[in-house]
Design a protein around this motif. Structure first.
Motif, short mmCIF file in Angstrom:
data_model
loop_
_atom_site.label_atom_id
_atom_site.label_comp_id
_atom_site.label_asym_id
_atom_site.label_seq_id
_atom_site.Cartn_x
_atom_site.Cartn_y
_atom_site.Cartn_z
N SER A 102 49.11 45.47 135.13
CA SER A 102 47.71 45.69 135.53
C SER A 102 46.76 45.71 134.34
O SER A 102 45.57 45.98 134.49
N ALA A 103 47.28 45.42 133.15
CA ALA A 103 46.47 45.51 131.93
C ALA A 103 45.61 44.27 131.72
O ALA A 103 46.08 43.14 131.86
N HIS A 104 44.36 44.50 131.37
CA HIS A 104 43.49 43.40 130.93
C HIS A 104 43.74 43.08 129.47
O HIS A 104 43.41 41.99 128.99
N LEU A 105 44.31 44.05 128.75
CA LEU A 105 44.57 43.91 127.32
C LEU A 105 45.73 44.84 126.96
O LEU A 105 45.82 45.95 127.50
N VAL A 106 46.62 44.39 126.09
CA VAL A 106 47.74 45.21 125.63
C VAL A 106 47.60 45.42 124.13
O VAL A 106 47.31 44.48 123.38
N HIS A 110 40.63 38.70 131.16
CA HIS A 110 41.92 38.30 131.71
C HIS A 110 42.15 38.93 133.08
O HIS A 110 41.84 40.11 133.29
N ARG A 111 42.69 38.17 134.00
CA ARG A 111 42.96 38.69 135.34
C ARG A 111 44.46 38.95 135.49
O ARG A 111 45.24 38.03 135.69
N PRO A 112 44.87 40.20 135.41
CA PRO A 112 46.30 40.51 135.52
C PRO A 112 46.78 40.35 136.95
O PRO A 112 46.00 40.47 137.90
N ALA A 135 42.61 34.35 127.24
CA ALA A 135 43.79 33.53 126.93
C ALA A 135 44.90 34.39 126.35
O ALA A 135 44.65 35.33 125.61
N GLY A 136 46.13 34.07 126.73
CA GLY A 136 47.26 34.83 126.20
C GLY A 136 47.45 34.54 124.72
O GLY A 136 47.65 33.41 124.34
N ARG A 137 47.40 35.59 123.91
CA ARG A 137 47.56 35.41 122.48
C ARG A 137 47.95 36.73 121.85
O ARG A 137 47.82 37.79 122.46
N VAL A 138 48.44 36.66 120.64
CA VAL A 138 48.76 37.87 119.89
C VAL A 138 47.81 37.93 118.70
O VAL A 138 47.70 36.96 117.94
N SER A 139 47.12 39.04 118.54
CA SER A 139 46.14 39.19 117.46
C SER A 139 46.64 40.20 116.45
O SER A 139 47.21 41.21 116.83
N ARG A 168 56.05 38.13 130.67
CA ARG A 168 56.83 38.01 131.91
C ARG A 168 56.16 38.78 133.05
O ARG A 168 56.12 38.31 134.18
N VAL A 169 55.65 39.98 132.76
CA VAL A 169 55.03 40.79 133.80
C VAL A 169 53.52 40.56 133.91
O VAL A 169 52.91 40.91 134.92
N ASN A 170 52.92 39.97 132.86
CA ASN A 170 51.47 39.77 132.86
C ASN A 170 51.14 38.50 132.08
O ASN A 170 50.65 38.55 130.95
N PRO A 171 51.41 37.32 132.67
CA PRO A 171 51.21 36.05 131.96
C PRO A 171 49.77 35.87 131.46
O PRO A 171 48.82 36.05 132.22
N GLY A 172 49.65 35.54 130.18
CA GLY A 172 48.34 35.22 129.62
C GLY A 172 47.59 36.37 129.01
O GLY A 172 46.54 36.18 128.39
N VAL A 173 48.09 37.62 129.16
CA VAL A 173 47.36 38.76 128.60
C VAL A 173 47.44 38.73 127.08
O VAL A 173 48.46 38.35 126.50
N GLU A 174 46.37 39.13 126.43
CA GLU A 174 46.35 39.19 124.97
C GLU A 174 47.03 40.46 124.48
O GLU A 174 46.87 41.55 125.05
#
Length: 249
Positions: free
Chosen positions: A160-164, A223-225, A245-249, A188-194
């Protein structure tokens, strides 16, 4: 006929959703974005939030924070060092916040010029995940010391996260943390989350978190979880880096 526990739970959540929707509409009209911060106890959530608040104050951005705990006002005292308005909410044993509690504490306290209200939820990745607080953005935090499989153990929270936000990254090596596996599990549980990497000791990630929050508040696409805490009921016209967009910052 007696109601089942599922029926009672659904009724409670439905009532909460109605109150959350009303609170969201009210605060949106006031120009306030609500950020709901979820994590386990000991994730470093309070320390990171304190640094985000201090940076916002330094930038002259009107922010405030409400922090929830079962007992003590320790976190409110820590967060108040930032210079931002802070209020403690004691839940008296309740393991999560609900929209009615937030609404009751916001009214008559939140400064009129507030742009962002950060809500530090009770340290728990189970109950709080089910309750919409009228937030504009839900951020789930996890420390590297908690293990890379946490997203799979708590799929509702991470889904349910918009951001992790990954915290305490300076301890990744001694903790034997497998960051690549963690990111895979998150996706896997939240495709595309940053996923934002952060470290309170050197301030890494603090500015990025604040920038993402402000971009969302200003209307950037979020992002739409898959387990969104509320329907995304409005359209945006411009893109903010990293938010959609799914990315790691």
């Amino acid at each position: 006929m007696c109601e089942s526990m599922d029926d009672v739970t659904q009724a409670v959540l439905a009532k909460n959703d109605g109150l959350a929707a009303g609170l969201r509409d009210e605060l949106t009209r006031r120009g306030v974005a609500v950020v709901n911060l979820l994590s386990s106890p000991g994730s470093g959530k309070t320390e990171l939030l304190g640094q985000v608040l201090a940076l916002a104050v330094e930038r002259r951005i009107p922010v405030a924070a409400l922090t929830a705990d079962l007992a003590t006002e320790n976190d409110a005292h820590r967060l108040a060092r930032s210079g931002a308005p802070v209020k403690q909410l004691l839940t008296d044993g309740l393991c999560h916040l609900e929209a009615r509690q937030l609404g009751g504490h916001v009214h008559g306290w939140l400064p009129e010029d507030t742009a962002v209200l950060f809500v530090e939820n009770v340290g728990n990745l189970v109950c709080p995940a089910a309750y919409d607080l009228g937030e504009s953005l839900r951020i789930v935090l996890m420390a590297v010391t908690e293990g890379e499989d946490k997203p799979l153990k708590y799929p509702t929270a991470f889904g349910s996260a918009h951001l992790v936000v990954l915290t305490k990254t300076d301890l990744a090596e001694p903790a034997g943390f497998d960051e690549a596996a963690f990111v895979t599990h998150v996706q896997r549980v939240n495709p595309g989350v940053e996923v934002i990497r952060s470290c309170a000791r050197d301030g890494a990630g603090v500015a990025t978190v604040l920038d993402r929050v402000l971009a969302a508040r200003d209307g950037a696409p979020v992002h739409r979880p898959p387990l969104a805490p509320h329907p995304h009921g409005h359209q945006h016209t411009h893109q903010a880096p990293g938010l959609a967009a799914g990315r790691v910052s």
